[in-house]
Design an enzyme around this catalytic site. Structure first.
Site, PDB file in Angstrom:
ATOM      1  N   ASP A  95       0.867  -1.162   0.000  1.00 42.53           N
ATOM      2  CA  ASP A  95       0.000   0.000   0.000  1.00 42.53           C
ATOM      3  C   ASP A  95       0.914   1.225   0.000  1.00 42.53           C
ATOM      4  OD1 ASP A  95      -2.640   1.331   2.120  1.00 42.53           O
ATOM      5  OD2 ASP A  95      -2.118   1.643   0.041  1.00 42.53           O
ATOM      6  N   ASP A 269      -7.795  -7.382   1.221  1.00 39.88           N
ATOM      7  CA  ASP A 269      -6.789  -7.493   2.283  1.00 39.88           C
ATOM      8  C   ASP A 269      -7.438  -7.054   3.587  1.00 39.88           C
ATOM      9  OD1 ASP A 269      -6.427  -4.323   1.983  1.00 39.88           O
ATOM     10  OD2 ASP A 269      -5.438  -5.006   3.824  1.00 39.88           O
ATOM     11  N   CYS A 307     -13.066 -27.673  10.572  1.00 35.63           N
ATOM     12  CA  CYS A 307     -11.843 -27.186   9.918  1.00 35.63           C
ATOM     13  C   CYS A 307     -10.802 -28.304   9.866  1.00 35.63           C
ATOM     14  CB  CYS A 307     -11.282 -25.991  10.707  1.00 35.63           C
ATOM     15  SG  CYS A 307      -9.771 -25.290   9.981  1.00 35.63           S
ATOM     16  N   CYS A 309      -7.521 -27.721   9.203  1.00 38.36           N
ATOM     17  CA  CYS A 309      -6.179 -27.129   9.188  1.00 38.36           C
ATOM     18  C   CYS A 309      -5.282 -27.827  10.209  1.00 38.36           C
ATOM     19  CB  CYS A 309      -6.254 -25.624   9.458  1.00 38.36           C
ATOM     20  SG  CYS A 309      -6.355 -25.140  11.197  1.00 38.36           S
ATOM     21  N   CYS A 312      -6.345 -27.282  13.828  1.00 37.07           N
ATOM     22  CA  CYS A 312      -7.568 -27.992  14.250  1.00 37.07           C
ATOM     23  C   CYS A 312      -7.388 -29.501  14.259  1.00 37.07           C
ATOM     24  CB  CYS A 312      -8.729 -27.584  13.345  1.00 37.07           C
ATOM     25  SG  CYS A 312      -9.187 -25.861  13.614  1.00 37.07           S
ATOM     26  N   HIS A 338      -4.759 -20.498  12.156  1.00 41.26           N
ATOM     27  CA  HIS A 338      -6.128 -20.975  11.894  1.00 41.26           C
ATOM     28  C   HIS A 338      -6.982 -19.889  11.228  1.00 41.26           C
ATOM     29  CE1 HIS A 338     -10.151 -22.562  12.314  1.00 41.26           C
ATOM     30  NE2 HIS A 338     -10.466 -21.399  12.857  1.00 41.26           N
TER      31      HIS A 338
END
Ligand SMILES: CNc1nc2c(CC[C@H]3O[C@@H](OC)[C@@H]4OC(C)(C)O[C@@H]43)c3nc(N)[nH]c(=O)c3cc2[nH]1
Length: 375
Positions: A95, A269, A307, A309, A312, A338
């Site tokens: 940015d 974002d 989840c 991931c 998890c 996560h």
């Protein structure tokens, strides 16, 4: 000359303005719509590049304002640029610092030349012009860079917003002229105009006439309601060319991401996932879970039972709660990991629902299950 980034529209979703696309950059080709983790100070807080790679991050953000003030863009340039400096080999977007000057810096004074402000680290007076912002971003070396703009308050007067839009367009023109590496760094224009349709149209038309390789929609997610943001997107996105990427700045909750995609946004974002993770708040498919609450002391289930991931699959709420309460850094690593996985997975599901033309059904499911419909 080949543009530094090339957007290809793959498919439009049948019932909405959503688009499935491909964004080719010098550091890889990535699917859109995409969520971009924020790494303000050249690191996505609590995350290593290999972890970011594992969870499927494609483009991450860094920030001109922060890196200019510390460590200095000259050091990053000497290191070989941001990719080398932070050991990230996929996409990087910076940015321009406009937002940070208007939100972080003490006292500031906007003039045609640029913005004068006090450095929030040492109180020294600084000056950021469109040319200076471009020079810093050229030295930092991201694949995508933003023009210097003013992100005005959403509820300012029409006259103030009109003057601000016209100056932001003049600054965009100056930035284009100052840009040293257009063949490997894509400079995006940032559309402003607050909630005024004619000013959003004027801003978009000014920037499209300068033929940027991509466009951000700025001035949103600054305190206006989600309805107001969606309304602005309804009339702003159509002013932008279909064959260029559209980036909605600062948006990152599941409901706002889906509603932005439905209105034709390709890139997002937000600091939200990593920011709330640092105080132990987790995004789950059953709504927000504040894992440090006492009720999870003996809860040996994963953060989110839907989840898959790494976090998890291997850690319990009780363990993560203990780490957060003990101020163990590994705790905020797990919650950050996560939360980022959660949003990147959500965007993968959104892309699939564009392929399957059932994005509105997916939206219903998310709003129902994740608790956004609760009045
Ligand atoms: C949260 N809502 C929100 N953020 C906005 C941004 C900044 C986005 C950058 O600020 C940080 O989020 C606070 C993110 O981390 C870094 C890496 C600093 O970059 C991201 C904007 N930036 C510019 N130039 N112009 C805008 O109109 C604008 C509007 C926004 N609305």
């Amino acid at each position: 000359m080949d543009p530094a980034v090339k957007y290809t529209l793959i498919k439009k979703e049948k019932h909405t303005g959503a688009r499935l696309g491909l964004l080719e950059t010098p550091h890889g080709t990535f699917e859109t719509p995409m969520f971009m983790p924020v790494g303000t100070e050249a690191t996505v807080k609590n995350m290593s590049p290999e972890d970011l790679e594992k969870i499927g991050a494609s483009i991450i953000l860094s920030n001109t304002y922060h890196l200019w003030l510390r460590p200095g863009e000259d050091i990053v340039k000497e290191a070989g640029g941001l990719h080398k400096f932070m050991n990230w080999n996929k996409g990087i977007l910076t940015d321009s610092g406009g937002f940070q000057v208007f939100s972080l810096a003490k006292t500031r004074d906007i003039t045609e030349a640029g913005v004068h402000f006090r450095n929030h680290l040492n109180g020294r007076r600084e000056f950021l012009s469109p040319e200076k912002a471009i020079q810093i971003e050229n030295d930092l070396g991201p694949d995508i860079m933003m023009s210097l703009d003013e992100c005005p308050p959403f509820f300012e007067s029409y006259d103030y917003i009109k003057d601000s839009v016209e100056r932001t367009s003049r600054w965009a023109e100056r930035g284009l002229r100052a840009h040293r590496n257009p063949d490997w760094q894509a400079l995006f224009g940032i559309v402003q105009g607050a909630g005024f349709e004619d000013l959003r149209k004027q801003s978009a038309q000014d920037l499209v006439s300068m033929d940027f390789p991509g466009y951000s929609i700025g001035g949103l997610s600054v305190g206006e309601s989600k309805e107001e943001m969606n309304h602005v997107l309804d009339f702003t996105a159509p002013f932008l060319p279909e064959n260029k990427p559209r980036y909605l700045m600062g948006v990152g909750s599941a409901d706002s991401l889906i509603d932005g995609v439905i209105r034709g946004i390709d890139m997002f974002d937000c600091v939200l996932p990593t920011r709330i993770a640092r105080n132990g708040t987790c995004m789950t498919t059953k709504g927000r879970l504040v894992v440090k609450n006492a009720k999870y002391a003996r809860d040996f289930r994963p953060l989110d039972e839907n989840c898959d991931c790494y976090v998890c699959r291997n850690y319990s709420r009780a363990y993560i709660r203990h780490l957060i309460n003990a101020n163990e850094l590994f705790g905020t690593h797990l919650t950050s990991y996560h939360n980022l996985y959660f949003l990147l997975k959500l965007m993968a599901d959104v892309r699939q629902s564009i392929r399957d033309d059932n994005l509105l059904e997916f939206r219903e499911h998310v709003f129902e299950e994740y608790g956004f419909n609760k009045k």
